[in-house]
Design a protein around this motif. Sequence first.
Motif, PDB file in Angstrom:
ATOM      1  N   CYS A  20      45.547  35.419  48.992  1.00  0.00           N
ATOM      2  CA  CYS A  20      45.007  34.744  47.859  1.00  0.00           C
ATOM      3  C   CYS A  20      45.991  34.513  46.663  1.00  0.00           C
ATOM      4  N   CYS A  28      48.005  39.659  45.632  1.00  0.00           N
ATOM      5  CA  CYS A  28      48.861  40.664  45.967  1.00  0.00           C
ATOM      6  C   CYS A  28      50.306  40.194  45.479  1.00  0.00           C
ATOM      7  N   CYS A  50      44.038  42.667  53.405  1.00  0.00           N
ATOM      8  CA  CYS A  50      43.953  41.761  53.978  1.00  0.00           C
ATOM      9  C   CYS A  50      44.882  41.848  55.535  1.00  0.00           C
ATOM     10  N   CYS A  96      42.990  46.038  46.666  1.00  0.00           N
ATOM     11  CA  CYS A  96      42.924  44.592  46.704  1.00  0.00           C
ATOM     12  C   CYS A  96      42.682  44.003  45.378  1.00  0.00           C
TER      13      CYS A  96
HETATM   14  S1  SF4 Z   1      44.109  42.051  49.833  1.00  0.00           S
HETATM   15 FE1  SF4 Z   1      42.867  41.116  48.009  1.00  0.00          FE
HETATM   16  S2  SF4 Z   1      44.301  40.625  46.447  1.00  0.00           S
HETATM   17 FE2  SF4 Z   1      45.639  41.024  48.375  1.00  0.00          FE
HETATM   18  S3  SF4 Z   1      45.601  38.854  49.311  1.00  0.00           S
HETATM   19 FE3  SF4 Z   1      43.709  39.896  50.302  1.00  0.00          FE
HETATM   20  S4  SF4 Z   1      42.043  39.289  49.062  1.00  0.00           S
HETATM   21 FE4  SF4 Z   1      44.004  38.672  47.657  1.00  0.00          FE
END
Ligand code: SF4
Lengths: 163, 302
Positions: free
Chosen positions: A26, A29, A93, A124
């Motif tokens: 998303c 990260c 994720c 996250c």
């Molecule tokens: S772990 Fe959280 S911040 Fe990272 S890509 Fe997945 S949803 Fe997005």
Amino acid sequence: MNLIERVVAISRRRSPWICRLNAGSCNGCDIEITPLLSPRYDAEQLGIELHGTPKHADIVLISGTLTLRSRQAILDIYDQVPSPKAVVALGSCPLSGNVFAGSPLVLGQSLDSLVPVDVWVPGCPPRPQAILDGIARAASLLEEGATRSQMESLLEGGQGRPS
Amino acid sequence: MNAVWSYLLAFAVWPGLLLAAPLGWLELWFMRKLVARLQGRRGPPVFQPFFDFMKLLGKRTVIPRGVNRGIFLALPLVSLGAVTAALAIVPLPGNPAPSLPGDVVLLLYLMEVPVLCEVLAGYVSRSIYGQVAAMREALLSLAYNLPFLAAIIAMAQEAGSFQMSALQAAPYSLVHPLAALTFLLALPARMKLNPFSIANAEHEIVADSHIEYSGPPLALFKLSHAVEVVLLTELFAVVFLPATPWPLLNLLVYLVAGIAVLGGVTLLATTTARLRLAQAFRFYWVWGGVASAVTMAATLVR
Ligand code: SF4
């Protein structure tokens, strides 16, 4: 282990070059990687350099949930990284699919089933310190010859002793 | 000592590989550290370029499919060999190699070889990014070579000889500072530093023309860049600074001047953003051309 092998092993820890791969993240990260290079965390003092091409990388940072379309890309890019190499998975994720689990566009499997993951960085998104720590741990594994790809090639007898 | 041996010694030890490599790493580290400090960061430890080199030596080489293996592996070796040979010609204090008549021409030719190798490396890699980088490198070299060559040729005209030792010993005159400025104009582009880092623009074309290189060949390319940095800075010092009769003092002056020049170009690199190829081209042909013309004109004034 002779002197040169020892120096090469230490150099692997002191000079981890990373390449990042967004497998369907998303962007949460990925945006936490940028501060690593900025004055606050300054990853360069650990010898970390961000490279655009997997051919120059030692460590691949993979972020995001695994989608149907990114599966082949992950395999291709992992193959292009010259060994010895390590994989760091960023965020929740790659392990579980996180909030995207169950979507029809998402592979319902962990990153580990595609490529051997050495360090999981939970969160996250994970904090920059945690990402930095993950890279440093992967670099130490490279020094010890203990990343999973190094061990596998050892078992196959292809590369001889880890150096 | 017979001449061949003294050339070999100059090539392998001083000012060649054995001592130029650590010096080059130190200079690269200095540049990286200075950039980091200017950006408010801590910067890499002093052995960083050495660690990078050793690590690359211990990695596997991936050769892309369809690429000619021989050429792919030979290019970094040729590049390193050529810069080291060029450095062996520079009459640094303690250089055992005897000076030849016309060695400036040889030096200028050898200095073009690494550029040629990078261009070829980009083209043989079969990567589109590598080819774009190679094209940019080739075009840029047409631009920065104008002031670069003009500066050296003006000095040769002033000294009345194409021999390095004559250039070094030329009595100080108006041409020296003018040619030095012209040389400095070309330096950032030769080192591929910031306003002219068009060929290694990592955000547009991923990496420079070494994009498909990995492992030991990449390490050799990096080493050849380190030696090239030493070569360019020491060439500047030897040609444009007045030499004293004391070799040790000369050496010290040359090293300090080299560091000072590097500090200057690094400062320029951190404070500027990348130009477009056409802008860089125009800059070198207009301002580089003016500087070259003025320098050449100064050699005619007695
Ligand atoms: S772990 Fe959280 S911040 Fe990272 S890509 Fe997945 S949803 Fe997005």
